[in-house]
Design a protein around this motif. Structure first.
Motif, PDB file in Angstrom:
ATOM      1  N   LEU A 185      32.485  39.475  15.412  1.00 61.59           N
ATOM      2  CA  LEU A 185      33.932  39.551  15.620  1.00 61.59           C
ATOM      3  C   LEU A 185      34.297  40.780  16.465  1.00 61.59           C
ATOM      4  CD1 LEU A 185      36.588  38.132  14.832  1.00 61.59           C
ATOM      5  CD2 LEU A 185      36.711  39.670  12.862  1.00 61.59           C
ATOM      6  N   LEU A 186      33.645  41.892  16.174  1.00 61.87           N
ATOM      7  CA  LEU A 186      33.878  43.122  16.942  1.00 61.87           C
ATOM      8  C   LEU A 186      33.528  42.896  18.414  1.00 61.87           C
ATOM      9  CD1 LEU A 186      34.467  46.185  17.133  1.00 61.87           C
ATOM     10  CD2 LEU A 186      32.138  46.601  16.299  1.00 61.87           C
ATOM     11  N   ALA A 187      32.404  42.231  18.664  1.00 61.69           N
ATOM     12  CA  ALA A 187      31.999  41.950  20.051  1.00 61.69           C
ATOM     13  C   ALA A 187      33.043  41.076  20.756  1.00 61.69           C
ATOM     14  CB  ALA A 187      30.633  41.269  20.064  1.00 61.69           C
ATOM     15  N   ALA A 188      33.594  40.115  20.032  1.00 61.24           N
ATOM     16  CA  ALA A 188      34.599  39.218  20.634  1.00 61.24           C
ATOM     17  C   ALA A 188      35.881  39.974  20.974  1.00 61.24           C
ATOM     18  CB  ALA A 188      34.897  38.063  19.674  1.00 61.24           C
ATOM     19  N   PHE A 189      36.322  40.862  20.083  1.00 54.83           N
ATOM     20  CA  PHE A 189      37.523  41.664  20.374  1.00 54.83           C
ATOM     21  C   PHE A 189      37.283  42.586  21.566  1.00 54.83           C
ATOM     22  CE2 PHE A 189      41.230  41.543  17.464  1.00 54.83           C
ATOM     23  CZ  PHE A 189      40.844  40.473  16.679  1.00 54.83           C
ATOM     24  N   ARG A 190      36.104  43.213  21.589  1.00 53.71           N
ATOM     25  CA  ARG A 190      35.800  44.114  22.711  1.00 53.71           C
ATOM     26  C   ARG A 190      35.760  43.333  24.021  1.00 53.71           C
ATOM     27  NH1 ARG A 190      31.051  47.565  19.584  1.00 53.71           N
ATOM     28  NH2 ARG A 190      32.414  49.213  18.761  1.00 53.71           N
ATOM     29  N   LYS A 191      35.122  42.173  24.006  1.00 52.64           N
ATOM     30  CA  LYS A 191      35.008  41.355  25.222  1.00 52.64           C
ATOM     31  C   LYS A 191      36.383  40.911  25.712  1.00 52.64           C
ATOM     32  CE  LYS A 191      32.332  37.540  27.111  1.00 52.64           C
ATOM     33  NZ  LYS A 191      31.818  36.215  26.788  1.00 52.64           N
ATOM     34  N   ALA A 192      37.283  40.627  24.768  1.00 50.82           N
ATOM     35  CA  ALA A 192      38.640  40.182  25.134  1.00 50.82           C
ATOM     36  C   ALA A 192      39.540  41.354  25.536  1.00 50.82           C
ATOM     37  CB  ALA A 192      39.257  39.414  23.967  1.00 50.82           C
ATOM     38  N   GLY A 193      39.013  42.579  25.443  1.00 46.94           N
ATOM     39  CA  GLY A 193      39.803  43.760  25.812  1.00 46.94           C
ATOM     40  C   GLY A 193      40.902  44.084  24.819  1.00 46.94           C
ATOM     41  N   MET A 194      40.735  43.631  23.577  1.00 47.34           N
ATOM     42  CA  MET A 194      41.765  43.845  22.554  1.00 47.34           C
ATOM     43  C   MET A 194      41.545  45.146  21.788  1.00 47.34           C
ATOM     44  SD  MET A 194      41.980  39.884  21.339  1.00 47.34           S
ATOM     45  CE  MET A 194      43.014  40.155  19.904  1.00 47.34           C
ATOM     46  N   THR A 195      42.606  45.574  21.106  1.00 48.39           N
ATOM     47  CA  THR A 195      42.553  46.836  20.368  1.00 48.39           C
ATOM     48  C   THR A 195      41.635  46.721  19.156  1.00 48.39           C
ATOM     49  OG1 THR A 195      44.796  47.386  21.064  1.00 48.39           O
ATOM     50  CG2 THR A 195      43.954  48.518  19.101  1.00 48.39           C
ATOM     51  N   VAL A 196      40.780  47.726  18.990  1.00 47.36           N
ATOM     52  CA  VAL A 196      39.879  47.814  17.838  1.00 47.36           C
ATOM     53  C   VAL A 196      40.065  49.184  17.193  1.00 47.36           C
ATOM     54  CG1 VAL A 196      37.465  47.921  17.107  1.00 47.36           C
ATOM     55  CG2 VAL A 196      38.152  46.273  18.863  1.00 47.36           C
ATOM     56  N   MET A 197      40.226  49.199  15.867  1.00 49.11           N
ATOM     57  CA  MET A 197      40.349  50.462  15.144  1.00 49.11           C
ATOM     58  C   MET A 197      39.456  50.427  13.904  1.00 49.11           C
ATOM     59  SD  MET A 197      44.451  51.117  15.530  1.00 49.11           S
ATOM     60  CE  MET A 197      44.367  52.774  14.911  1.00 49.11           C
ATOM     61  N   SER A 216      38.171  32.240   8.687  1.00 41.79           N
ATOM     62  CA  SER A 216      36.789  32.716   8.823  1.00 41.79           C
ATOM     63  C   SER A 216      36.576  33.162  10.265  1.00 41.79           C
ATOM     64  CB  SER A 216      35.789  31.628   8.423  1.00 41.79           C
ATOM     65  OG  SER A 216      35.932  30.528   9.283  1.00 41.79           O
ATOM     66  N   SER A 217      35.627  34.078  10.456  1.00 46.30           N
ATOM     67  CA  SER A 217      35.500  34.715  11.773  1.00 46.30           C
ATOM     68  C   SER A 217      35.147  33.736  12.899  1.00 46.30           C
ATOM     69  CB  SER A 217      34.506  35.875  11.723  1.00 46.30           C
ATOM     70  OG  SER A 217      33.212  35.414  11.397  1.00 46.30           O
ATOM     71  N   PRO A 218      34.322  32.695  12.667  1.00 46.28           N
ATOM     72  CA  PRO A 218      34.027  31.788  13.801  1.00 46.28           C
ATOM     73  C   PRO A 218      35.292  31.162  14.397  1.00 46.28           C
ATOM     74  CG  PRO A 218      32.431  31.448  12.052  1.00 46.28           C
ATOM     75  CD  PRO A 218      33.499  32.357  11.482  1.00 46.28           C
ATOM     76  N   LYS A 219      36.302  30.950  13.560  1.00 47.54           N
ATOM     77  CA  LYS A 219      37.545  30.363  14.073  1.00 47.54           C
ATOM     78  C   LYS A 219      38.288  31.331  14.993  1.00 47.54           C
ATOM     79  CE  LYS A 219      38.135  27.174  10.237  1.00 47.54           C
ATOM     80  NZ  LYS A 219      38.841  26.822   8.989  1.00 47.54           N
ATOM     81  N   ILE A 220      38.249  32.609  14.650  1.00 42.65           N
ATOM     82  CA  ILE A 220      38.896  33.614  15.511  1.00 42.65           C
ATOM     83  C   ILE A 220      38.110  33.759  16.813  1.00 42.65           C
ATOM     84  CG2 ILE A 220      39.699  36.006  15.686  1.00 42.65           C
ATOM     85  CD1 ILE A 220      39.777  36.095  12.620  1.00 42.65           C
ATOM     86  N   ILE A 221      36.787  33.831  16.667  1.00 43.93           N
ATOM     87  CA  ILE A 221      35.929  34.030  17.840  1.00 43.93           C
ATOM     88  C   ILE A 221      36.080  32.849  18.807  1.00 43.93           C
ATOM     89  CG2 ILE A 221      33.517  34.180  18.605  1.00 43.93           C
ATOM     90  CD1 ILE A 221      32.995  35.702  15.912  1.00 43.93           C
ATOM     91  N   ALA A 222      36.125  31.640  18.258  1.00 41.57           N
ATOM     92  CA  ALA A 222      36.278  30.452  19.121  1.00 41.57           C
ATOM     93  C   ALA A 222      37.602  30.504  19.882  1.00 41.57           C
ATOM     94  CB  ALA A 222      36.202  29.188  18.266  1.00 41.57           C
ATOM     95  N   ALA A 223      38.647  30.950  19.209  1.00 43.84           N
ATOM     96  CA  ALA A 223      39.960  31.005  19.863  1.00 43.84           C
ATOM     97  C   ALA A 223      40.001  32.069  20.956  1.00 43.84           C
ATOM     98  CB  ALA A 223      41.036  31.283  18.819  1.00 43.84           C
TER      99      ALA A 223
END
Ligand code: TIU
Length: 223
Positions: free
Chosen positions: A59-71, A214-221
């Motif tokens: 999930l962290l990799a997907a947020f980073r790849k999408a350029g989204m905020t991570v804290m 679940s995380s796969p649903k977020i990652i897929a989106a």
């Protein structure tokens, strides 16, 4: 106009707006998760928490790849214990408590090896780390100010433990007007019954504190 990603969730779909949504990873610290750490020293089964590491990595990799905020957050205290309530210090009447020498340095003290985030999820430069003295990530921290300054109104909250720091933070966030989505495979409890109930409490009553997915649903989106 901002795009909206509809994520299948309980009790109903979560409408995720990437520009307004941050990933908030709670307390994935060595002392809670690593074999030989303070959590295991207290008799806890760390495998219950360790199963969240791989889903969080993805999930962290997907947020980073999408350029989204991570804290990221870490529970911990100043070395002089000036921010440690006496009631928290003595809670449990344990032989070893916060501030004492543990298996990976002084327990829950900032700067000690055991208090730091596990290597698998270590923050990148530029990803804010919130050092928090309480269970909730909003209490006595600058988290709210940072989120507001970034224009964040939605949080995907992951980490440990489901019923303590994750639940407290989700409740704090909900009261401050944030919409919270919790991927069930990315949060963990030492106690299976608390894992189940901690998630049920969030999504009950029409999503009283937030949404569960679940995380796969977020990652897929996001991909
Ligand atoms: N991070 C967090 O949840 N801190 C705790 O102390 N959790 C327990 O479940 N003990």
């Amino acid at each position: 106009m901002n795009s909206v990603l509809s994520i299948d969730a309980e009790p109903y779909a979560f409408e995720l707006v990437p520009e307004k949504c941050a990933l908030l990873i709670i307390d994935m610290q060595r002392d809670f998760l690593e074999p030989g750490g303070f959590g295991e020293m207290l008799g806890n089964d760390v495998s219950q928490l360790r199963r969240t590491i791989e889903p969080n990595k993805a999930l962290l990799a997907a947020f980073r790849k999408a350029g989204m905020t991570v804290m990221h957050t870490r529970e911990g205290h100043r070395p002089d214990l000036s921010d440690l309530p006496p009631a928290k210090k003595v809670r449990g009447h344990g032989a070893t408590t916060i501030g004492d020498i543990g298996p990976m340095g002084r327990i829950l003290i900032r700067g000690e090896p055991g208090q730091d985030i596990i290597d698998e999820l270590y923050p990148l430069p530029g990803e804010p780390i919130i050092d928090k003295p309480g269970k909730g990530a909003f209490f006595a921290t600058d988290l709210h100010a940072i989120l507001q300054n970034k224009g964040i109104t939605q949080l995907v909250v992951t980490g440990v433990t489901t019923e303590v720091c994750v639940n407290t933070t989700v409740r704090e966030a909900n009261d401050r007007g944030f919409e919270c989505l919790i991927p069930d495979d990315c949060v963990g409890s030492y106690f299976p019954i608390f894992q189940e109930m901690g998630l049920k409490m969030i999504k009950a009553q029409g999503g009283i504190f937030g949404w569960v997915t679940s995380s796969p649903k977020i990652i897929a989106a996001l991909s």
